[in-house]
Design a protein around this motif. Structure first.
Motif, PDB file in Angstrom:
ATOM      1  N   TYR A 291       0.848  -1.198   0.000  1.00  0.00           N
ATOM      2  CA  TYR A 291       0.000   0.000   0.000  1.00  0.00           C
ATOM      3  C   TYR A 291       0.881   1.245   0.000  1.00  0.00           C
ATOM      4  O   TYR A 291       1.865   1.352   0.742  1.00  0.00           O
ATOM      5  CB  TYR A 291      -0.902  -0.059   1.227  1.00  0.00           C
ATOM      6  CG  TYR A 291      -1.747   1.164   1.446  1.00  0.00           C
ATOM      7  CD1 TYR A 291      -2.576   1.662   0.445  1.00  0.00           C
ATOM      8  CD2 TYR A 291      -1.714   1.820   2.671  1.00  0.00           C
ATOM      9  CE1 TYR A 291      -3.362   2.781   0.664  1.00  0.00           C
ATOM     10  CE2 TYR A 291      -2.493   2.947   2.906  1.00  0.00           C
ATOM     11  CZ  TYR A 291      -3.309   3.420   1.891  1.00  0.00           C
ATOM     12  OH  TYR A 291      -4.082   4.533   2.091  1.00  0.00           O
ATOM     13  N   SER A 296      -7.555   4.871  -0.298  1.00  0.00           N
ATOM     14  CA  SER A 296      -7.823   3.671   0.492  1.00  0.00           C
ATOM     15  C   SER A 296      -7.023   2.480  -0.046  1.00  0.00           C
ATOM     16  O   SER A 296      -6.487   2.514  -1.157  1.00  0.00           O
ATOM     17  CB  SER A 296      -9.320   3.343   0.465  1.00  0.00           C
ATOM     18  OG  SER A 296      -9.736   3.048  -0.857  1.00  0.00           O
ATOM     19  N   GLU A 298      -8.246  -0.382  -0.909  1.00  0.00           N
ATOM     20  CA  GLU A 298      -8.963  -0.986  -2.022  1.00  0.00           C
ATOM     21  C   GLU A 298      -8.675  -0.267  -3.336  1.00  0.00           C
ATOM     22  O   GLU A 298      -8.515  -0.894  -4.388  1.00  0.00           O
ATOM     23  CB  GLU A 298     -10.469  -0.993  -1.747  1.00  0.00           C
ATOM     24  CG  GLU A 298     -10.903  -1.951  -0.652  1.00  0.00           C
ATOM     25  CD  GLU A 298     -10.613  -1.402   0.735  1.00  0.00           C
ATOM     26  OE1 GLU A 298     -10.175  -0.247   0.823  1.00  0.00           O
ATOM     27  OE2 GLU A 298     -10.821  -2.143   1.716  1.00  0.00           O
ATOM     28  N   ASP A 299      -8.626   1.060  -3.301  1.00  0.00           N
ATOM     29  CA  ASP A 299      -8.332   1.813  -4.520  1.00  0.00           C
ATOM     30  C   ASP A 299      -6.919   1.535  -5.020  1.00  0.00           C
ATOM     31  O   ASP A 299      -6.689   1.392  -6.229  1.00  0.00           O
ATOM     32  CB  ASP A 299      -8.503   3.312  -4.253  1.00  0.00           C
ATOM     33  CG  ASP A 299      -9.957   3.676  -4.009  1.00  0.00           C
ATOM     34  OD1 ASP A 299     -10.830   2.896  -4.446  1.00  0.00           O
ATOM     35  OD2 ASP A 299     -10.211   4.706  -3.370  1.00  0.00           O
ATOM     36  N   ARG A 302      -6.957  -1.923  -6.701  1.00  0.00           N
ATOM     37  CA  ARG A 302      -7.579  -1.964  -8.023  1.00  0.00           C
ATOM     38  C   ARG A 302      -6.661  -1.408  -9.105  1.00  0.00           C
ATOM     39  O   ARG A 302      -6.742  -1.819 -10.267  1.00  0.00           O
ATOM     40  CB  ARG A 302      -8.884  -1.173  -8.017  1.00  0.00           C
ATOM     41  CG  ARG A 302      -9.961  -1.716  -7.092  1.00  0.00           C
ATOM     42  CD  ARG A 302     -10.313  -3.132  -7.389  1.00  0.00           C
ATOM     43  NE  ARG A 302     -10.824  -3.307  -8.746  1.00  0.00           N
ATOM     44  CZ  ARG A 302     -11.172  -4.453  -9.272  1.00  0.00           C
ATOM     45  NH1 ARG A 302     -11.022  -5.570  -8.550  1.00  0.00           N
ATOM     46  NH2 ARG A 302     -11.637  -4.525 -10.498  1.00  0.00           N
ATOM     47  N   PRO A 311     -13.029   1.328 -10.052  1.00  0.00           N
ATOM     48  CA  PRO A 311     -13.341   1.567  -8.636  1.00  0.00           C
ATOM     49  C   PRO A 311     -13.666   0.266  -7.918  1.00  0.00           C
ATOM     50  O   PRO A 311     -14.086  -0.725  -8.510  1.00  0.00           O
ATOM     51  CB  PRO A 311     -14.561   2.501  -8.691  1.00  0.00           C
ATOM     52  CG  PRO A 311     -15.161   2.263 -10.036  1.00  0.00           C
ATOM     53  CD  PRO A 311     -14.026   1.939 -10.949  1.00  0.00           C
ATOM     54  N   HIS A 312     -13.472   0.292  -6.611  1.00  0.00           N
ATOM     55  CA  HIS A 312     -13.747  -0.878  -5.783  1.00  0.00           C
ATOM     56  C   HIS A 312     -15.249  -1.133  -5.703  1.00  0.00           C
ATOM     57  O   HIS A 312     -16.045  -0.198  -5.510  1.00  0.00           O
ATOM     58  CB  HIS A 312     -13.180  -0.656  -4.381  1.00  0.00           C
ATOM     59  CG  HIS A 312     -13.552  -1.716  -3.401  1.00  0.00           C
ATOM     60  ND1 HIS A 312     -13.118  -3.025  -3.515  1.00  0.00           N
ATOM     61  CD2 HIS A 312     -14.334  -1.671  -2.281  1.00  0.00           C
ATOM     62  CE1 HIS A 312     -13.605  -3.741  -2.515  1.00  0.00           C
ATOM     63  NE2 HIS A 312     -14.343  -2.942  -1.755  1.00  0.00           N
ATOM     64  N   ARG A 313     -15.635  -2.392  -5.870  1.00  0.00           N
ATOM     65  CA  ARG A 313     -17.048  -2.759  -5.840  1.00  0.00           C
ATOM     66  C   ARG A 313     -17.447  -3.119  -4.417  1.00  0.00           C
ATOM     67  O   ARG A 313     -16.922  -4.058  -3.821  1.00  0.00           O
ATOM     68  CB  ARG A 313     -17.312  -3.936  -6.774  1.00  0.00           C
ATOM     69  CG  ARG A 313     -16.994  -3.653  -8.227  1.00  0.00           C
ATOM     70  CD  ARG A 313     -17.317  -4.838  -9.116  1.00  0.00           C
ATOM     71  NE  ARG A 313     -18.731  -5.153  -9.062  1.00  0.00           N
ATOM     72  CZ  ARG A 313     -19.282  -6.153  -9.749  1.00  0.00           C
ATOM     73  NH1 ARG A 313     -18.522  -6.915 -10.537  1.00  0.00           N
ATOM     74  NH2 ARG A 313     -20.564  -6.385  -9.652  1.00  0.00           N
ATOM     75  N   ARG A 314     -18.376  -2.355  -3.877  1.00  0.00           N
ATOM     76  CA  ARG A 314     -18.850  -2.603  -2.524  1.00  0.00           C
ATOM     77  C   ARG A 314     -19.842  -3.756  -2.517  1.00  0.00           C
ATOM     78  O   ARG A 314     -20.407  -4.123  -3.551  1.00  0.00           O
ATOM     79  CB  ARG A 314     -19.489  -1.339  -1.972  1.00  0.00           C
ATOM     80  CG  ARG A 314     -18.553  -0.144  -1.949  1.00  0.00           C
ATOM     81  CD  ARG A 314     -19.288   1.127  -1.613  1.00  0.00           C
ATOM     82  NE  ARG A 314     -19.909   1.063  -0.295  1.00  0.00           N
ATOM     83  CZ  ARG A 314     -20.701   2.018   0.197  1.00  0.00           C
ATOM     84  NH1 ARG A 314     -20.972   3.107  -0.535  1.00  0.00           N
ATOM     85  NH2 ARG A 314     -21.238   1.888   1.404  1.00  0.00           N
ATOM     86  N   PHE A 396      -4.665  -6.810   2.882  1.00  0.00           N
ATOM     87  CA  PHE A 396      -5.652  -5.863   3.378  1.00  0.00           C
ATOM     88  C   PHE A 396      -5.618  -5.837   4.898  1.00  0.00           C
ATOM     89  O   PHE A 396      -5.348  -6.848   5.564  1.00  0.00           O
ATOM     90  CB  PHE A 396      -7.061  -6.246   2.897  1.00  0.00           C
ATOM     91  CG  PHE A 396      -7.268  -6.020   1.423  1.00  0.00           C
ATOM     92  CD1 PHE A 396      -7.371  -4.742   0.908  1.00  0.00           C
ATOM     93  CD2 PHE A 396      -7.357  -7.093   0.550  1.00  0.00           C
ATOM     94  CE1 PHE A 396      -7.563  -4.529  -0.436  1.00  0.00           C
ATOM     95  CE2 PHE A 396      -7.549  -6.899  -0.796  1.00  0.00           C
ATOM     96  CZ  PHE A 396      -7.651  -5.611  -1.301  1.00  0.00           C
TER      97      PHE A 396
END
Length: 481
Positions: A291, A296, A298-299, A302, A311-314, A396
């Motif tokens: 990271y 974030s 997640e971004d 991706r 974009p990150h899928r929620r 993560f």
């Protein structure tokens, strides 16, 4: 005179002899009694005059008996005749001379005729099917190729087809080897046109003869003929490796018709299949860069998955199922106190809200007059990481979950320690309905734990009796705490 092979039949009832001849066809001597040769011509032939390997004379013609059938041998032994050992059929000198002359006179047909019609009529449409594997992984850009070998019993020819998997990158040509006889040892090179043929033609006179038809004859000695050994059904079996023009092909399995054929003809019962599938490739763990600290996790992740960041899928389904609607808020609210050594912050109270739809947390401080603090939003709604985790890593981070929030727990929210003192009615009811996630809210478990404390049962009873002097069997929550 040519030598004729004849059959002599002796009839015991009438004691008459009959002679049959193979060539020319028909009866040579009709059935009747035959007299002995002179000077005993007043007598007739009887069964005692016949034996193996002797000569008999019928009307001046001499016949040699060299063998007889089984019934005749048994009969002669029963009547007391000692049989001579069987002899060989006499060679006809005329046919021997004629055969030698034909070898030189008729050179245009020196080869024996091979009749394949019987094999074709018997095995037409019957094909042996084998599942094979050609392992070419040792060569550059080579891989394992799955093949199907068809052996045609009608003419002993072989056809090889390839099983192409989806998206293999190869041309859609299923024929690996066209139908034909397959030599066992392949070919050391390329034969010239006309080198492999059933008949060889010799030019006897060359250019000296004007009529070319007389200058060519067939070579009966087959000089220079290429001898090749081809594969037959006896050479094909499960586990055998065959040479398909320089390629080592392993036979792994066969179909039911092929198994029945080999079981019937050769008595083979072992048809254990060999796995054709390659061993699974070692799974290479995909490593992502750590990271970066921007945005974030997640971004940042991706941006490493594809060339075009998305974009990150929620978890939209969870959000719709656990979102607030009507009287169901799906929000757990706790009353917490700040754990600190500062005297000014010891009495500060907070409301911690946990949203089940997206696992986010918000912290709010109620406004208290003359406290020296303005109150309001202490932490806006966001996910809170668990303490003690590395910031710049490829995995993560772990976040606080709803199961970790219960009355009496200490929660670390971005470095601030909060102890949960109480919760609203919806939160308490939610935890009691989901005791699998919140074991401290299980009433039966609490009663069982109290029963295990038998040594303190008297002390516990006195405490509850002192807290309820009017015997209402109800204890206030603050008093119970």
């Amino acid at each position: 005179m040519p030598c004729l092979v004849e059959f002599i039949e002796f009839y015991l009832v009438t004691e008459i002899k009959k002679l049959y001849v193979i060539y020319p066809p028909g009866t040579s001597i009709r059935r009747h009694r035959i007299s002995l040769p002179p000077p005993d011509d007043d007598l007739f032939y009887t069964v005692y005059h016949f034996n193996i390997n002797i000569d008999v004379v019928f009307y001046g013609r001499k016949f040699k008996i060299y063998d007889c059938d089984t019934f005749t041998k048994n009969f002669l032994k029963k009547i007391g005749i000692k049989l001579n050992p069987p002899g060989s059929c006499p060679v006809d000198p005329y046919m021997k001379m004629r055969r030698e002359n034909l070898e030189f006179v008729d050179p245009f047909r020196p080869y024996h005729f091979c009749d394949t019609l019987k094999q074709f009529l018997q095995f037409d449409g019957k094909v042996l099917r084998f599942f094979c594997l050609w392992d070419d992984s040792s060569s550059l850009f080579g891989d394992r190729r799955e093949l199907i070998l068809h052996y045609f019993l009608a003419d002993d020819t072989v056809e090889v087809r390839e099983l192409l998997p989806l998206n293999s990158g190869r041309d859609a040509m299923t024929s690996f080897l066209r139908r034909g006889k397959l030599p066992k040892y392949g070919s050391p090179g390329i034969f010239q046109p006309g080198q492999i043929t059933d008949r060889a033609i010799l030019n006897v006179y060359g250019d000296l003869s004007d009529w070319r038809a007389n200058g060519y004859v067939l070579d009966k000695y087959q000089l220079g003929k290429v001898e090749q050994d081809f594969y037959t059904d006896q050479d094909l079996s499960i586990g055998a490796t065959i040479n398909v023009w320089g390629r080592k092909v392993l036979i792994c399995d066969c179909d039911e018709f092929t198994k029945t054929y080999y079981r019937t003809k050769y008595g083979i019962d072992n048809f254990t299949a060999i796995p054709c599938k390659p061993p699974p490739l070692p799974k290479i763990e995909r490593k992502y860069p750590p990271y970066t600290g921007f945005g974030s996790e997640e971004d940042s992740f991706r941006s490493c998955v594809g060339l075009k960041p998305t974009p990150h899928r929620r978890n939209f389904r969870k959000l719709m199922e656990l979102d607030s609607f009507g009287n169901i808020s799906n929000t757990l609210r706790y009353f917490a106190k700040l754990v600190t050594d500062k005297c000014a912050d010891m009495d500060r109270m907070f409301v911690i809200a946990f949203y089940l739809g997206d696992d986010t947390i918000s912290v709010f401080e109620p406004i208290e007059r003359n406290s020296g603090y303005t109150g309001g939003m202490f932490l806006k709604r966001s996910r809170v990481k668990k303490p003690g985790q590395e910031v710049f890593k490829s995995e993560f981070s772990e976040y606080i979950k709803a199961e970790e929030l219960y009355i009496g727990a200490t929660v670390n929210v971005n470095g601030y320690l909060f102890i949960l003192l109480n919760a609203d009615d919806y939160t308490l009811r939610y935890m009691e309905n989901n005791t699998d996630k919140f074991p401290y809210s299980n009433f039966d478990l609490a009663i069982q734990k109290l029963k295990q404390e038998k040594s303190k049962s008297r002390e516990i009873t006195q405490i509850f009796a002192a807290a309820d002097p009017h015997h209402t069997k109800v204890v206030n929550y603050n008093t119970f705490r």
